[in-house]
Motif scaffolding. Structure first.
Motif, PDB file in Angstrom:
ATOM      1  N   ALA A  64      54.104  36.705   7.956  1.00 21.59           N
ATOM      2  CA  ALA A  64      53.577  37.327   6.741  1.00 21.59           C
ATOM      3  C   ALA A  64      52.156  37.838   6.937  1.00 21.59           C
ATOM      4  N   GLN A  65      51.489  37.425   8.030  1.00 20.05           N
ATOM      5  CA  GLN A  65      50.160  37.965   8.335  1.00 20.05           C
ATOM      6  C   GLN A  65      50.242  39.411   8.812  1.00 20.05           C
ATOM      7  N   TYR A  66      51.421  39.810   9.298  1.00 22.08           N
ATOM      8  CA  TYR A  66      51.564  41.127   9.907  1.00 22.08           C
ATOM      9  C   TYR A  66      52.581  42.015   9.194  1.00 22.08           C
ATOM     10  N   VAL A  67      53.461  41.420   8.388  1.00 21.69           N
ATOM     11  CA  VAL A  67      54.517  42.163   7.705  1.00 21.69           C
ATOM     12  C   VAL A  67      54.359  41.983   6.201  1.00 21.69           C
ATOM     13  N   SER A  68      54.500  43.059   5.460  1.00 23.99           N
ATOM     14  CA  SER A  68      54.421  42.979   4.009  1.00 23.99           C
ATOM     15  C   SER A  68      55.456  41.996   3.473  1.00 23.99           C
ATOM     16  N   ARG A  69      55.061  41.204   2.490  1.00 25.87           N
ATOM     17  CA  ARG A  69      55.987  40.262   1.874  1.00 25.87           C
ATOM     18  C   ARG A  69      57.056  40.980   1.046  1.00 25.87           C
ATOM     19  N   ASP A  70      56.949  42.279   0.903  1.00 27.53           N
ATOM     20  CA  ASP A  70      58.005  43.054   0.253  1.00 27.53           C
ATOM     21  C   ASP A  70      59.164  43.347   1.202  1.00 27.53           C
ATOM     22  N   VAL A  71      59.015  43.023   2.472  1.00 28.36           N
ATOM     23  CA  VAL A  71      60.062  43.268   3.468  1.00 28.36           C
ATOM     24  C   VAL A  71      60.948  42.024   3.583  1.00 28.36           C
ATOM     25  N   PRO A  72      62.190  42.075   3.147  1.00 33.69           N
ATOM     26  CA  PRO A  72      63.060  40.902   3.272  1.00 33.69           C
ATOM     27  C   PRO A  72      63.285  40.529   4.733  1.00 33.69           C
ATOM     28  N   GLY A  73      63.268  39.235   5.015  1.00 30.86           N
ATOM     29  CA  GLY A  73      63.572  38.762   6.353  1.00 30.86           C
ATOM     30  C   GLY A  73      62.395  38.572   7.271  1.00 30.86           C
ATOM     31  N   TYR A  74      61.160  38.760   6.778  1.00 28.07           N
ATOM     32  CA  TYR A  74      60.007  38.586   7.663  1.00 28.07           C
ATOM     33  C   TYR A  74      59.903  37.159   8.180  1.00 28.07           C
ATOM     34  N   ASP A  75      60.339  36.169   7.385  1.00 25.51           N
ATOM     35  CA  ASP A  75      60.207  34.778   7.798  1.00 25.51           C
ATOM     36  C   ASP A  75      61.136  34.421   8.955  1.00 25.51           C
ATOM     37  N   ASP A  76      62.230  35.178   9.139  1.00 24.54           N
ATOM     38  CA  ASP A  76      63.139  34.915  10.253  1.00 24.54           C
ATOM     39  C   ASP A  76      62.531  35.310  11.598  1.00 24.54           C
ATOM     40  N   LEU A  77      61.455  36.082  11.576  1.00 25.55           N
ATOM     41  CA  LEU A  77      60.824  36.496  12.824  1.00 25.55           C
ATOM     42  C   LEU A  77      60.061  35.348  13.481  1.00 25.55           C
ATOM     43  N   ASP A  78      59.637  34.367  12.690  1.00 24.98           N
ATOM     44  CA  ASP A  78      58.781  33.291  13.203  1.00 24.98           C
ATOM     45  C   ASP A  78      59.418  32.537  14.363  1.00 24.98           C
ATOM     46  N   ASP A  79      60.675  32.158  14.203  1.00 22.14           N
ATOM     47  CA  ASP A  79      61.346  31.300  15.188  1.00 22.14           C
ATOM     48  C   ASP A  79      62.121  32.084  16.242  1.00 22.14           C
ATOM     49  N   ASN A  80      62.008  33.394  16.216  1.00 19.42           N
ATOM     50  CA  ASN A  80      62.840  34.201  17.113  1.00 19.42           C
ATOM     51  C   ASN A  80      62.062  35.220  17.936  1.00 19.42           C
ATOM     52  N   GLY A  81      60.745  35.081  17.990  1.00 21.56           N
ATOM     53  CA  GLY A  81      59.963  36.022  18.768  1.00 21.56           C
ATOM     54  C   GLY A  81      58.480  35.705  18.692  1.00 21.56           C
ATOM     55  N   THR A  82      57.679  36.584  19.266  1.00 21.54           N
ATOM     56  CA  THR A  82      56.225  36.395  19.292  1.00 21.54           C
ATOM     57  C   THR A  82      55.522  37.688  18.917  1.00 21.54           C
ATOM     58  N   TRP A  83      54.318  37.546  18.387  1.00 20.57           N
ATOM     59  CA  TRP A  83      53.487  38.692  18.003  1.00 20.57           C
ATOM     60  C   TRP A  83      52.390  38.917  19.041  1.00 20.57           C
ATOM     61  N   ASN A  84      52.181  40.182  19.393  1.00 19.67           N
ATOM     62  CA  ASN A  84      51.084  40.565  20.285  1.00 19.67           C
ATOM     63  C   ASN A  84      50.319  41.731  19.666  1.00 19.67           C
ATOM     64  N   GLU A  85      49.055  41.763  19.961  1.00 23.07           N
ATOM     65  CA  GLU A  85      48.226  42.894  19.537  1.00 23.07           C
ATOM     66  C   GLU A  85      48.218  43.920  20.664  1.00 23.07           C
ATOM     67  N   GLU A  86      48.732  45.118  20.381  1.00 21.11           N
ATOM     68  CA  GLU A  86      48.789  46.186  21.372  1.00 21.11           C
ATOM     69  C   GLU A  86      47.820  47.294  20.974  1.00 21.11           C
ATOM     70  N   PRO A  87      46.979  47.755  21.903  1.00 22.63           N
ATOM     71  CA  PRO A  87      45.933  48.733  21.574  1.00 22.63           C
ATOM     72  C   PRO A  87      46.458  49.992  20.879  1.00 22.63           C
ATOM     73  N   GLU A  88      47.597  50.512  21.325  1.00 22.54           N
ATOM     74  CA  GLU A  88      48.083  51.778  20.783  1.00 22.54           C
ATOM     75  C   GLU A  88      49.017  51.601  19.582  1.00 22.54           C
ATOM     76  N   TYR A  89      49.451  50.366  19.321  1.00 17.20           N
ATOM     77  CA  TYR A  89      50.476  50.170  18.302  1.00 17.20           C
ATOM     78  C   TYR A  89      50.086  49.180  17.216  1.00 17.20           C
ATOM     79  N   GLY A  90      49.045  48.400  17.418  1.00 19.91           N
ATOM     80  CA  GLY A  90      48.700  47.361  16.460  1.00 19.91           C
ATOM     81  C   GLY A  90      49.510  46.100  16.739  1.00 19.91           C
TER      82      GLY A  90
END
Length: 335
Positions: free
Chosen positions: A228-254
């Motif tokens: 939820a720090q990176y995805v709007s809470r208006d997007v259903p399913g953001y919480d399923d991303l927590d246990d199934n991947g990782t977040w990285n900061e990419e210079p050209e993409y955010g």
């Protein structure tokens, strides 16, 4: 280079198959989909959890089928949770938790508006944030309940439709029945008996039961989501991303989310199927447990020899899409 080639080829074949299925499909009558000249709704409800025997009747017509996780639902769709079964639906700022022997249908659904009908059974639903102009309404055979202050609520309907009980666990709402209105404040309950001119009684809310506790656990899971720090809470399913991947900061993409536990040659839109969901048409339904938000919002990018999902702007209401088959791959690859 061989690995890159296999990934890109697999993606191309997956997209080609999806496009062929769309092109080859026979034309269908779409009178029930609303105004063809207008834009389709920018919001759909996601089936986010299924336990036991839960059925779906698209557009309220034809045969019933098993309700599948990650399938979008919209106006006209009917959902039935059988005995000892439960389901969860997510739509923008709302989460609906269906209990056993419950019949639900969508009457209206678009950004800022959600109107559902409960013919029988019990739901526990939460509205995280109530913005100016938003409407969240639950209709039963003898009343209409409208949320006036964000919170959690419980709606129970008897099997014959003659009785309705509304409980405000948190937040406030208003019941309209027989030409009159009744306030429901936190910790209060309103019970209506009869349909034409229902008898109304008020009292204190009953202690939480198994459905309420399960709903609270699911809501807490959303509240504590790292994504939820990176995805709007208006997007259903953001919480399923927590246990199934990782977040990285990419210079050209955010901020970019990378799925884990996928095959080396995995590519977006390669593990799932297309299903007709009016009024949008052919819609991608992913088999992956996280396969909703990344396939209906944002865009995929091929970064550092792997696919990552870019959620897009955090602020502003996101727009649902049946399948965003637009990709970014730098100077080497794009579709």
């Amino acid at each position: 280079m061989k690995t890159k080639f296999r990934v890109k080829t697999r993606l191309f074949l997956a997209l080609a198959g999806l496009l062929v299925s769309i092109i080859a499909a026979p034309p269908r009558a779409r009178a029930d989909d609303g105004d063809d000249e207008g834009d389709p709704p920018s919001l759909a409800a996601r089936i986010s959890f299924v336990e036991g025997n839960v059925s779906l009747q698209p557009n309220g017509e034809g045969d019933w089928g098993a309700a599948a996780k990650n399938r979008p639902t919209t106006v006209g769709d009917k959902i039935w949770a059988d005995k000892d079964s439960r389901a969860e639906l997510q739509a923008g700022q709302a989460s609906i938790h269906m209990g056993s022997m419950t019949a639900l249908s969508f009457l209206n659904l678009d950004n800022g508006t959600m109107q559902v009908r409960i013919a029988e059974g019990t739901i526990n639903f939460r509205v995280r944030e109530l913005r100016e102009g938003d409407v969240y309404e639950v209709d039963t055979p003898n009343q209409a309940f409208t949320v006036r202050q964000a919170g959690a609520f419980r709606v129970e309907v008897s099997e014959d439709g003659e009785g309705t009980r509304i409980t405000a666990i948190r937040g406030e709402g208003e019941v309209t029945a027989g030409g009159k209105t009744y306030d429901v404040r936190p910790g209060e309950m309103v019970e209506l008996t009869g349909t034409d001119n229902p008898e109304v009684q008020t009292g204190q809310a009953a202690p939480p039961d198994g459905l309420d506790r399960w709903a609270a656990e699911r809501d807490l899971r959303e509240d504590n989501s790292v994504s939820a720090q990176y995805v709007s809470r208006d997007v259903p399913g953001y919480d399923d991303l927590d246990d199934n991947g990782t977040w990285n900061e990419e210079p050209e993409y955010g901020h970019v989310w990378y799925p884990d536990q996928v095959a080396v040659d995995w590519a977006p839109y390669s593990y799932g199927y297309g299903n007709w969901v009016g009024p949008w048409g052919w819609t991608w339904i992913g088999y992956e447990p996280w396969g909703y938000a990344p396939f209906h919002y944002g865009r995929w990018s091929y970064i550092h020899d792997r696919w990552g999902w870019c959620p897009g702007p955090y602020y502003g209401r996101p727009v649902y899409g049946p399948a965003f088959v637009g990709f970014f791959g730098g100077s080497h690859f794009s579709v």
